[in-house]
Design an enzyme around this catalytic site. Structure first.
Site, PDB file in Angstrom:
ATOM      1  N   ASN A   1      -2.349   8.167  -2.806  1.00 31.43           N
ATOM      2  CA  ASN A   1      -1.891   6.793  -3.030  1.00 31.43           C
ATOM      3  C   ASN A   1      -1.294   6.670  -4.426  1.00 31.43           C
ATOM      4  O   ASN A   1      -1.535   7.503  -5.296  1.00 31.43           O
ATOM      5  CB  ASN A   1      -3.093   5.846  -2.965  1.00 31.43           C
ATOM      6  CG  ASN A   1      -3.660   5.703  -1.574  1.00 31.43           C
ATOM      7  OD1 ASN A   1      -4.378   6.568  -1.109  1.00 31.43           O
ATOM      8  ND2 ASN A   1      -3.330   4.619  -0.904  1.00 31.43           N
TER       9      ASN A   1
ATOM     10  N   HIS B   1       1.908   5.133  -0.781  1.00 29.07           N
ATOM     11  CA  HIS B   1       1.540   6.524  -1.074  1.00 29.07           C
ATOM     12  C   HIS B   1       2.705   7.129  -1.858  1.00 29.07           C
ATOM     13  O   HIS B   1       3.844   6.665  -1.753  1.00 29.07           O
ATOM     14  CB  HIS B   1       1.255   7.288   0.224  1.00 29.07           C
ATOM     15  CG  HIS B   1      -0.067   6.912   0.847  1.00 29.07           C
ATOM     16  ND1 HIS B   1      -1.189   7.677   0.730  1.00 29.07           N
ATOM     17  CD2 HIS B   1      -0.437   5.816   1.566  1.00 29.07           C
ATOM     18  CE1 HIS B   1      -2.205   7.086   1.349  1.00 29.07           C
ATOM     19  NE2 HIS B   1      -1.768   5.953   1.878  1.00 29.07           N
TER      20      HIS B   1
ATOM     21  N   HIS C   1       0.877  -1.184   0.000  1.00 28.16           N
ATOM     22  CA  HIS C   1       0.000   0.000   0.000  1.00 28.16           C
ATOM     23  C   HIS C   1       0.910   1.229   0.000  1.00 28.16           C
ATOM     24  O   HIS C   1       1.352   1.676   1.046  1.00 28.16           O
ATOM     25  CB  HIS C   1      -0.871  -0.075   1.264  1.00 28.16           C
ATOM     26  CG  HIS C   1      -1.816   1.056   1.474  1.00 28.16           C
ATOM     27  ND1 HIS C   1      -3.182   0.944   1.276  1.00 28.16           N
ATOM     28  CD2 HIS C   1      -1.623   2.328   1.889  1.00 28.16           C
ATOM     29  CE1 HIS C   1      -3.772   2.084   1.566  1.00 28.16           C
ATOM     30  NE2 HIS C   1      -2.842   2.943   1.943  1.00 28.16           N
TER      31      HIS C   1
ATOM     32  N   CYS D   1      -3.845  10.579   4.500  1.00 29.94           N
ATOM     33  CA  CYS D   1      -4.406  10.169   5.786  1.00 29.94           C
ATOM     34  C   CYS D   1      -4.549  11.420   6.634  1.00 29.94           C
ATOM     35  O   CYS D   1      -3.570  12.124   6.866  1.00 29.94           O
ATOM     36  CB  CYS D   1      -3.511   9.143   6.482  1.00 29.94           C
ATOM     37  SG  CYS D   1      -4.170   8.677   8.097  1.00 29.94           S
TER      38      CYS D   1
END
Ligand code: HMG
Ligand code: MG
Length: 306
Positions: free
Chosen positions: A258, A218, A216, A249
């Site tokens: 992302n 960013h 995941h 976030c």
């Protein structure tokens, strides 16, 4: 619409899974609140574009993330189809809200660092497990599948470098609560390719194979696509990404969007790897959402194809 030339490479998988997080990780960080019907249409358009998994929303405290305070209304609007989309739940209260609506896939989200645990969960690093343990146990007992995220895997805005061993210890503990997958979050996008390989090696050594790991990334420092390629070559086959590169976030300083799903799809299709995604429909969806948000998508592929 232009597509990359497909040039398959030996040793790579023929197909990978893109886990789309735009409606959740993307919209949770917008200063404005996207109207409910547009959120539902966003999820539906992403599904229609071929994304196999679309994380729809979060059942967190509405005061903490007002952008997603309409989670229940969204799930109701999505109807029976909505139940198969994963949703974030931090605790038993969030789980109850999700289960009431029939959600079949939930995701807990832990922190590899003390400071981010405090800022994101209002709990210490150790205390977070006391919150997640009954949440996962009850989710499993209700027949729901559980994904676990671990954040700040590559660095933390308050604590700086985060030791690989610490990330593995927290990640394994979260996974062992009963998750089927562990997503390794580079929340503030500081990771680099060697670090990705080292972290994946360390998880493998601790018994978590690449098959149960997702990445995941960013894109704060422009490394997300390179890092995804490093993970692909390592053996990871699940990649989180956000349509148009939306995201961030709200509780992590310096977290930006992302990895853009379009940029990831361009690379994967260029390698002859099947994603099931129709790039033209996906780009059209991101352009439509960019109009709603009132600013252009940060994705290079969306810009190039517009
Ligand atoms: P808290 O204030 O410590 O909660 O928040 P509490 O357990 O003390 O409860 C206080 C009150 O809140 C109670 O109400 C609860 O019922 C209520 P009262 O009895 O006072 O009337 N409450 C809730 N209401 C609705 N839904 C709930 C809920 N929980 C408690 N789920 C909490 C603790 C974890 C809830 C809070 O800190 C929170 O919501 N945090 C979420 C932050 C967040 O969503 N961050 C973004 C997602 S993480 C991310 O983006 C990273 C990721 O993308 C990966 C990466 O990039 O690394 C996943
Ligand atoms: Mg994230």
């Amino acid at each position: 619409m232009r597509e990359p030339m497909s040039v398959p490479q030996a040793g790579l998988p023929r197909r990978v899974t893109i886990y789309e997080v735009g409606p959740r990780d993307g919209l949770q960080n917008e200063s404005g609140i996207v109207p409910l019907p547009a959120k539902a249409e966003f999820v539906q358009r992403l599904v229609a574009a071929g994304l196999p998994v679309v994380e729809a929303t979060s059942f967190v405290h509405p005061k903490w993330v007002p952008q997603l305070a309409d989670a229940a209304e969204l799930m109701e609007l999505l109807g029976a189809e909505g139940r198969r989309h994963p949703v974030l739940v931090p605790n038993e209260r969030g789980l109850d809200r999700a289960l009431e609506l029939g959600c079949e896939h939930v995701a807990i989200f832990g922190s590899a660092t003390e400071t981010f645990a405090q800022k994101n969960l209002n709990r210490g690093l150790d205390e977070q497990f006391a919150m997640f343990e009954p949440t996962v146990r009850r989710a499993r007992a209700a027949g729901a599948d559980v994904r676990a995220y671990v954040s700040m895997c590559f660095g933390d805005p308050w604590e700086g470098d985060v030791p690989v061993d610490q990330v593995v210890e927290v990640g394994k503990r979260l996974f062992d609560l009963g998750a089927s997958q562990l997503s390794l979050g580079d929340t503030i996008g500081v990771g680099t390719v060697g670090h990705v390989r080292a972290l994946l090696d360390a998880f493998n050594a601790a018994g978590l194979r690449d098959e149960v790991l997702a990445v995941h990334f960013h894109d704060t420092y422009g490394q997300a696509l390179a890092n995804a390629q490093a993970a692909l070559q390592h053996g990871v086959t699940t990649f989180d990404a956000s349509a148009g590169g939306l995201g961030g976030c709200p509780y992590a300083d310096s977290a930006t969007g992302n990895l853009a799903t379009e940029d990831l799809v361009w690379m994967l299709h260029g390698l002859g790897i099947d994603t099931g995604v129709d790039l033209a429909s996906l780009v059209a969806t991101s352009r439509w959402m960019a109009d709603i948000l009132g600013r252009p998508s940060p994705s290079r592929v969306v810009a190039a194809l517009t």
